[in-house]
Write a protein that holds these residues in place. Structure first.
Motif, PDB file in Angstrom:
ATOM      1  N   CYS A   1       0.740  -1.352  -0.017  1.00 52.81           N
ATOM      2  CA  CYS A   1       0.096  -0.019  -0.093  1.00 52.81           C
ATOM      3  C   CYS A   1       0.968   1.223  -0.167  1.00 52.81           C
ATOM      4  O   CYS A   1       1.982   1.148   0.348  1.00 52.81           O
ATOM      5  CB  CYS A   1      -0.822  -0.027   1.255  1.00 52.81           C
ATOM      6  SG  CYS A   1      -1.913   1.564   1.518  1.00 52.81           S
TER       7      CYS A   1
ATOM      8  N   GLY B   1      -3.346   7.777  -7.031  1.00 49.76           N
ATOM      9  CA  GLY B   1      -2.742   6.155  -6.578  1.00 49.76           C
ATOM     10  C   GLY B   1      -3.950   5.380  -6.490  1.00 49.76           C
ATOM     11  O   GLY B   1      -4.922   5.855  -6.561  1.00 49.76           O
TER      12      GLY B   1
ATOM     13  N   ALA C   1       1.710  12.080   3.280  1.00 51.24           N
ATOM     14  CA  ALA C   1       2.947  12.324   3.893  1.00 51.24           C
ATOM     15  C   ALA C   1       4.024  12.717   2.588  1.00 51.24           C
ATOM     16  O   ALA C   1       4.898  13.097   3.217  1.00 51.24           O
ATOM     17  CB  ALA C   1       3.385  11.444   5.163  1.00 51.24           C
TER      18      ALA C   1
ATOM     19  N   ALA D   1      -0.171  18.383  -0.949  1.00 54.97           N
ATOM     20  CA  ALA D   1      -1.403  18.162  -1.675  1.00 54.97           C
ATOM     21  C   ALA D   1      -2.521  18.545  -0.685  1.00 54.97           C
ATOM     22  O   ALA D   1      -3.467  19.375  -1.073  1.00 54.97           O
ATOM     23  CB  ALA D   1      -1.616  16.763  -1.730  1.00 54.97           C
TER      24      ALA D   1
ATOM     25  N   MET E   1      -7.565  11.558   3.272  1.00 52.10           N
ATOM     26  CA  MET E   1      -7.462  10.167   3.153  1.00 52.10           C
ATOM     27  C   MET E   1      -6.007   9.880   3.328  1.00 52.10           C
ATOM     28  O   MET E   1      -5.415   8.930   3.773  1.00 52.10           O
ATOM     29  CB  MET E   1      -8.038   9.487   1.916  1.00 52.10           C
ATOM     30  CG  MET E   1      -9.493   9.330   2.061  1.00 52.10           C
ATOM     31  SD  MET E   1      -9.794   8.414   3.674  1.00 52.10           S
ATOM     32  CE  MET E   1     -10.416   9.796   4.594  1.00 52.10           C
TER      33      MET E   1
HETATM   34  N1  LIG Z   1      -7.025   7.067   5.851  1.00 55.85           N
HETATM   35  C1  LIG Z   1      -6.778   5.794   5.593  1.00 55.85           C
HETATM   36  O1  LIG Z   1      -7.558   4.919   6.050  1.00 55.85           O
HETATM   37  C2  LIG Z   1      -5.783   5.385   4.372  1.00 55.85           C
HETATM   38  C3  LIG Z   1      -5.703   3.978   3.822  1.00 55.85           C
HETATM   39  C4  LIG Z   1      -4.897   3.507   3.007  1.00 55.85           C
HETATM   40  C5  LIG Z   1      -3.903   4.527   2.262  1.00 55.85           C
HETATM   41  N2  LIG Z   1      -3.939   5.909   3.046  1.00 55.85           N
HETATM   42  C6  LIG Z   1      -3.019   6.810   2.620  1.00 55.85           C
HETATM   43  O2  LIG Z   1      -3.518   7.348   1.312  1.00 55.85           O
HETATM   44  C7  LIG Z   1      -2.526   8.003   0.637  1.00 55.85           C
HETATM   45  C8  LIG Z   1      -2.339   7.455  -1.076  1.00 55.85           C
HETATM   46  O3  LIG Z   1      -2.422   5.975  -1.037  1.00 55.85           O
HETATM   47  P1  LIG Z   1      -1.993   5.023  -2.174  1.00 55.85           P
HETATM   48  O4  LIG Z   1      -1.927   3.591  -1.925  1.00 55.85           O
HETATM   49  O5  LIG Z   1      -3.133   5.547  -3.232  1.00 55.85           O
HETATM   50  O6  LIG Z   1      -0.417   5.604  -2.436  1.00 55.85           O
HETATM   51  P2  LIG Z   1       0.431   6.023  -3.800  1.00 55.85           P
HETATM   52  O7  LIG Z   1       1.636   6.386  -3.241  1.00 55.85           O
HETATM   53  O8  LIG Z   1       0.063   4.892  -4.755  1.00 55.85           O
HETATM   54  O9  LIG Z   1      -0.459   7.343  -4.432  1.00 55.85           O
HETATM   55  C9  LIG Z   1      -0.065   8.544  -4.132  1.00 55.85           C
HETATM   56  C10 LIG Z   1      -0.226   9.234  -5.431  1.00 55.85           C
HETATM   57  O10 LIG Z   1      -0.125  10.734  -5.195  1.00 55.85           O
HETATM   58  C11 LIG Z   1       0.905  11.310  -6.286  1.00 55.85           C
HETATM   59  N3  LIG Z   1       1.430  12.645  -5.626  1.00 55.85           N
HETATM   60  C12 LIG Z   1       2.503  13.129  -4.922  1.00 55.85           C
HETATM   61  N4  LIG Z   1       2.355  14.532  -4.936  1.00 55.85           N
HETATM   62  C13 LIG Z   1       1.345  14.668  -5.409  1.00 55.85           C
HETATM   63  C14 LIG Z   1       0.755  16.294  -5.258  1.00 55.85           C
HETATM   64  N5  LIG Z   1       1.371  17.203  -4.473  1.00 55.85           N
HETATM   65  N6  LIG Z   1      -0.790  16.405  -5.766  1.00 55.85           N
HETATM   66  C15 LIG Z   1      -1.393  15.214  -6.104  1.00 55.85           C
HETATM   67  N7  LIG Z   1      -0.714  14.086  -6.517  1.00 55.85           N
HETATM   68  C16 LIG Z   1       0.365  13.933  -5.848  1.00 55.85           C
HETATM   69  C17 LIG Z   1       1.624  10.428  -6.478  1.00 55.85           C
HETATM   70  O11 LIG Z   1       2.334  10.709  -7.622  1.00 55.85           O
HETATM   71  C18 LIG Z   1       0.967   9.107  -6.397  1.00 55.85           C
HETATM   72  O12 LIG Z   1       0.402   8.802  -7.645  1.00 55.85           O
HETATM   73  C19 LIG Z   1      -1.023   7.234   1.472  1.00 55.85           C
HETATM   74  O13 LIG Z   1      -0.684   8.674   2.093  1.00 55.85           O
HETATM   75  C20 LIG Z   1      -1.507   6.461   2.301  1.00 55.85           C
HETATM   76  O14 LIG Z   1      -0.657   6.280   3.409  1.00 55.85           O
HETATM   77  C21 LIG Z   1      -4.789   6.202   4.186  1.00 55.85           C
END
Ligand SMILES: NC(=O)c1ccc[n+]([C@@H]2O[C@H](COP(=O)([O-])OP(=O)(O)OC[C@H]3O[C@@H](n4cnc5c(N)ncnc54)[C@H](O)[C@@H]3O)[C@@H](O)[C@H]2O)c1
Ligand SMILES: [Zn+2]
Ligand SMILES: [Zn+2]
Lengths: 382, 191
Positions: A38, A187, A257, A281, A298
């Motif tokens: 993840c 993502g 983060a 972001a 999120m």
């Molecule tokens: N709240 C929850 O329960 C929960 C659950 C799962 C994941 N998360 C969090 O959600 C986030 C995303 O998870 P993921 O698996 O999709 O991760 P991921 O790393 O695959 O996706 C993050 C995306 O953000 C893009 N990005 C980077 N900087 C950016 C910006 N300034 N503006 C727009 N896009 C930008 C990246 O290029 C990437 O495509 C992570 O921080 C993860 O920890 C939270």
């Protein structure tokens, strides 16, 4: 058994470990059939989450087969195929009684601010995770569910975190019919949030990222309008223009983060670790949403402070909503949506990697190589 | 324009959207949204058949936040505190609440100490740490490291060059120091 093990920032390997024992009467031991990496795991992998210990096995997205159950377990038996929410929770504390499953008070000695999460550092309770052949599943009568017969394994796997989190993020946006929703991050979480925004009746869904191949997926999978923020001098101004200078009604941060786009913020958070997270972001969300609008967060941030533009949020009268997703609450409704053919979660899976090659998997996902969106880990394979 | 009362743009109608997007509007009614309302008092809903769970055995003094009144009944047992990082972690838990930056910064320091003492300890085993295989960097070749990165307007390439420095740098320095010590020892023997 074989298990992924953390060896320090940017380093993991597969080791031989003991199969975890039953430690509590309501534990189950599950043999993992599929796991995933993840975006949250990257925060651990990059050494950003305090109290991430060498030797820990990561992995909070997994499905498997029940191998053994403790004496008080009533709902599961050996041989059952189960999907396990990423949250560990007791089901009976003050918070669980109110449906706040991700905020359980009975499963994490290390922090009161955080619930329990599989394989997610000691700050989240010190549990080993599912990127392994076997995993201990506490509160077997509360968290896991049987995988319905009609459901594909990879869909079940994505239902343990990424899909419910995106769906939850859209719900926290309080979307009304016709709303313009902007999602930061394409993502897995952002893709599912964008897709879910339509379920809530959005009139327009915009996705922002800098990875072209992921924006392509946002267009095809989530029917979204997309912008690559590197093409604009100032993405906030661009979003104002694109919305008739009003701003979006709802903004969703699905980045967290390690947000890119501001070198200093990224380096302070992700390399020097002097911020809980780089809020690039999140700040874009605050600045591009309309006054009186809602920001749903999120993206995950560490427990240390982050330089968030709070004054703008106050002056604009924003509603900020956020949480770790209480996964199991989302399941019945998501099961229906999948059955109705509204979405196919596994459409976002790009790679299937044997557990033995997980170090390459982490590197590829972290460095965003080979158009990777979601890597699935297969224990026991090649 | 926001300078007058109407929304600047009229969104497509529900019919148009429903025709184009599978599932559009399925959760239009907030009553169908499982996360609404956020809190719903229903202790029976979770499957728990206890008021307070039985307590898991505490096999070593489990470090815990001073914001907890008791040790929670269930907890993870991965990686008990050890080495030099262990007492550092225990101190961070014993002394500072989660509200204090010192708590988290000490834990981060302990993480770095843990990594280095673990690397050193691994050299006494049959399986020393190997930064090349453990960093997965070999996938640069099999997963198109160059074409994935360049000519694609990615912004993270601006800082990705730091990663090999962060990961490999200390190994290079440690290797250099080891060579220097060996040389000095040899020189002294000859003299
Ligand atoms: N709240 C929850 O329960 C929960 C659950 C799962 C994941 N998360 C969090 O959600 C986030 C995303 O998870 P993921 O698996 O999709 O991760 P991921 O790393 O695959 O996706 C993050 C995306 O953000 C893009 N990005 C980077 N900087 C950016 C910006 N300034 N503006 C727009 N896009 C930008 C990246 O290029 C990437 O495509 C992570 O921080 C993860 O920890 C939270
Ligand atoms: Zn996750
Ligand atoms: Zn609870």
């Amino acid at each position: 058994m074989r298990a992924m093990v953390y060896r320090g920032p940017y380093k993991v390997r597969v080791e031989e470990k003991d199969v975890p024992p039953i430690e509590h009467p309501n534990d189950a031991i599950v043999r993992v059939t599929l796991a995933a990496i993840c975006g949250s795991d990257l925060h651990l992998y990059h050494g950003m989450m305090p109290d991430t210990r060498v030797g820990m096995t990561f992995g909070h997205e997994f499905i498997g087969v029940v191998e053994q159950v403790g004496p008080s377990v009533r709902n599961l038996q050996p041989g059952d195929r189960v999907m396990v929410p990423f949250n560990i929770y007791c089901g009976s504390c003050y918070f669980c009684a109110r449906g706040l499953y991700s905020n359980c008070h009975n499963v994490n000695p290390n922090a009161t601010a955080v619930g329990g999460i599989y394989g997610y550092s000691h700050t989240c309770g010190g549990y080993d995770g599912g990127q392994a052949e076997y995993v201990r599943v506490p509160f077997a009568d509360v968290g896991p569910s049987l995988i319905p017969d009609w459901m594909d394994d990879e869909d079940a796997l994505l239902l343990t975190d990424a899909l419910p989190t995106g769906y939850f993020g859209a719900q926290l946006g309080d979307i009304s019919e016709g709303d313009t929703v902007v999602v930061f991050g394409a993502g897995p979480v952002g893709l599912f949030a964008a897709k879910s925004a339509w379920f809530m009746g959005a009139g327009r869904v915009i996705v922002i990222d800098h990875l072209e191949y992921r924006l392509e997926k946002a267009r095809t999978f989530a029917h979204a309008e997309t912008y690559n923020f590197t093409e604009y001098d100032d993405i906030v101004v661009h979003l104002k223009k694109a919305t008739g200078y009003l701003g979006a009604d709802v903004a969703i941060d699905a980045v967290g983060a390690e947000a890119d786009g501001n070198f200093l913020q990224h380096v302070l958070a992700a390399k020097i670790k002097l911020q809980g997270g780089s809020p690039v972001a999140l700040n874009w969300a605050i600045d591009s949403v309309r006054k009186g609008g809602t920001v749903s967060v999120m993206g995950a941030y560490g427990p240390i402070f982050s330089a968030v533009k709070f004054g703008d949020a106050l002056n604009k009268g924003l509603t900020l909503r956020m949480n770790q997703c209480p996964v199991k609450r989302q399941w019945p409704r998501l099961f229906e949506h999948i059955r109705n053919g509204y979405l196919k979660p596994s459409d976002i899976v790009t790679h299937r990697i044997p557990l033995e090659h997980i170090a390459e998997g982490y590197h590829m996902f972290s460095a965003k190589l080979d158009n990777c969106i979601k890597p699935v880990i297969v224990p026991g394979a090649g | 324009m926001p300078y007058t009362a109407d929304k600047p743009e009229r969104p497509p109608t529900g019919e148009e959207l429903r025709a184009r997007i599978p599932g559009w509007g399925a959760d239009l009614d907030p009553k169908d949204r499982p996360a609404v309302p956020r809190e719903r008092f229903d202790p029976g809903a979770s499957g728990a058949h206890w008021d307070f769970p039985e307590r898991q055995e505490e096999k070593w003094p489990r470090e815990r936040s001073i914001e907890h009144k008791i040790l929670p009944p269930v907890f993870g047992t991965s990686c008990p505190p050890k080495g030099i990082s262990g007492p550092l972690r225990q101190f961070a838990y014993r002394r500072y609440s989660e509200g204090r930056a010192a708590h988290w910064l000490l834990l981060i320091v302990a993480d770095r100490v843990d990594a280095w003492e673990s690397h050193l300890r691994s050299f006494l085993t049959l399986r020393p740490d190997n930064p090349v295989t453990e960093s997965g960097v070999l996938s640069e070749f099999s997963r198109h490291g160059i074409s994935s990165r360049f000519g694609r307007r990615r912004t993270d390439v601006k800082h990705q060059w730091m990663d090999p420095v962060i990961v490999g740098g200390p190994w290079v320095l440690a290797g250099g120091a080891a060579v220097a010590v060996l040389r000095a020892v040899r020189r002294r023997r000859r003299a």
